[in-house]
Design a protein around this motif. Structure first.
Motif, PDB file in Angstrom:
ATOM      1  N   UNK A 155     -13.815   6.918   0.115  1.00 15.21           N
ATOM      2  CA  UNK A 155     -14.347   7.271  -1.163  1.00 15.21           C
ATOM      3  C   UNK A 155     -14.973   6.187  -2.084  1.00 15.21           C
ATOM      4  N   UNK A 156     -15.786   6.197  -2.924  1.00 16.98           N
ATOM      5  CA  UNK A 156     -16.097   4.996  -3.867  1.00 16.98           C
ATOM      6  C   UNK A 156     -14.803   4.594  -4.901  1.00 16.98           C
ATOM      7  N   UNK A 157     -13.744   5.643  -5.049  1.00 18.51           N
ATOM      8  CA  UNK A 157     -12.512   5.478  -5.881  1.00 18.51           C
ATOM      9  C   UNK A 157     -11.646   4.828  -5.204  1.00 18.51           C
ATOM     10  N   UNK A 158     -11.519   4.745  -3.862  1.00 17.05           N
ATOM     11  CA  UNK A 158     -10.650   4.047  -3.120  1.00 17.05           C
ATOM     12  C   UNK A 158     -10.105   2.836  -3.627  1.00 17.05           C
TER      13      UNK A 158
ATOM     14  N   UNK B 222      -6.071  -0.778  -6.033  1.00 18.53           N
ATOM     15  CA  UNK B 222      -5.800  -1.741  -7.213  1.00 18.53           C
ATOM     16  C   UNK B 222      -4.477  -1.170  -7.834  1.00 18.53           C
ATOM     17  N   UNK B 223      -4.522   0.225  -8.172  1.00 20.80           N
ATOM     18  CA  UNK B 223      -3.280   0.776  -8.920  1.00 20.80           C
ATOM     19  C   UNK B 223      -2.042   0.717  -7.966  1.00 20.80           C
ATOM     20  N   UNK B 224      -2.239   1.057  -6.616  1.00 21.04           N
ATOM     21  CA  UNK B 224      -1.073   1.052  -5.918  1.00 21.04           C
ATOM     22  C   UNK B 224      -0.409  -0.416  -5.747  1.00 21.04           C
ATOM     23  N   UNK B 225      -1.501  -1.305  -5.302  1.00 24.38           N
ATOM     24  CA  UNK B 225      -0.853  -2.599  -5.038  1.00 24.38           C
ATOM     25  C   UNK B 225      -0.480  -3.358  -6.363  1.00 24.38           C
ATOM     26  N   UNK B 226      -1.246  -2.877  -7.196  1.00 25.27           N
ATOM     27  CA  UNK B 226      -0.867  -3.489  -8.545  1.00 25.27           C
ATOM     28  C   UNK B 226       0.372  -3.323  -9.151  1.00 25.27           C
ATOM     29  N   UNK B 227       1.066  -1.727  -8.700  1.00 21.33           N
ATOM     30  CA  UNK B 227       2.068  -1.099  -9.225  1.00 21.33           C
ATOM     31  C   UNK B 227       3.347  -2.155  -8.463  1.00 21.33           C
ATOM     32  N   UNK B 228       3.038  -2.410  -7.109  1.00 19.94           N
ATOM     33  CA  UNK B 228       3.863  -3.125  -6.048  1.00 19.94           C
ATOM     34  C   UNK B 228       3.990  -4.561  -6.590  1.00 19.94           C
TER      35      UNK B 228
ATOM     36  N   UNK C  30     -14.069  -9.252  -5.264  1.00 21.44           N
ATOM     37  CA  UNK C  30     -12.773 -10.107  -4.984  1.00 21.44           C
ATOM     38  C   UNK C  30     -11.671  -9.561  -5.666  1.00 21.44           C
ATOM     39  N   UNK C  31     -11.784  -8.644  -6.811  1.00 20.96           N
ATOM     40  CA  UNK C  31     -10.560  -8.112  -7.345  1.00 20.96           C
ATOM     41  C   UNK C  31      -9.829  -7.165  -6.534  1.00 20.96           C
ATOM     42  N   UNK C  32     -10.344  -6.717  -5.546  1.00 22.13           N
ATOM     43  CA  UNK C  32      -9.752  -5.651  -4.712  1.00 22.13           C
ATOM     44  C   UNK C  32      -8.969  -6.401  -3.421  1.00 22.13           C
TER      45      UNK C  32
END
Length: 157
Positions: free
Chosen positions: A18-21, A26-32, A5-7
């Motif tokens: 990939x498992x790190x996607x 989260x990094x991309x949308x978190x920064x936005x 649910x966090x994603x």
């Protein structure tokens, strides 16, 4: 592993290659999410994230040489020229000459530039505080460590 649910940070269902996607999203949308309100504020003034990055650095360093600003931001002269010109034309950034090295331009914020930077950054501080408030001190330390590790390659540039 991050709970599923966090994603759910965007409305677009992106395929995971990939498992790190999930962490990357989260990094991309978190920064936005961190910058969205500041960006709206800047837009009302006809400015963008690039302008804010310049103002942010100048607010935290006295009399920054243009060459030093290029290095700090990690951009080319060409990329910096237009937004810096816009900031100087709007009287948000002042340009003076280095008395010891007359060929060097020194940049600083005007009072109006300082006010605009403070307001835009305050939107980001508020978003950051809201996010940190849901984490324990240990989780906050872990987040800081992860961000420091991600930033480490920039120190070698």
């Amino acid at each position: 592993m991050i709970p599923r649910q966090a994603s759910q940070v965007n409305t677009i269902d992106l395929r995971k290659l990939h498992p790190l996607d999930e962490a990357l999203e989260l990094m991309h949308f978190g920064f936005r999410g961190l910058t969205v309100e500041a960006d709206r504020y800047l837009d009302r003034h006809g400015l963008t994230r690039v302008h804010h990055r310049i103002l942010y650095i100048l607010a935290r360093r006295d009399d920054v040489a243009v060459g030093d600003l290029l290095v700090i931001l990690g951009v080319s002269k060409q990329a910096l020229h237009r937004p810096l010109k816009q900031l100087t034309e709007r009287n948000l950034v002042a340009v003076t000459r280095d008395p010891a090295r007359h060929r060097f331009k020194l940049l600083s914020l005007t009072a109006a530039g300082r006010r605009l930077e403070q307001t835009a950054t305050e939107y980001e501080r508020h978003a950051m505080q809201k996010a940190l408030d849901v984490a324990s001190p240990a989780q906050q330390q872990a987040w800081h460590r992860i961000m420091a590790v991600l930033a480490e390659p920039l120190r070698r540039c």
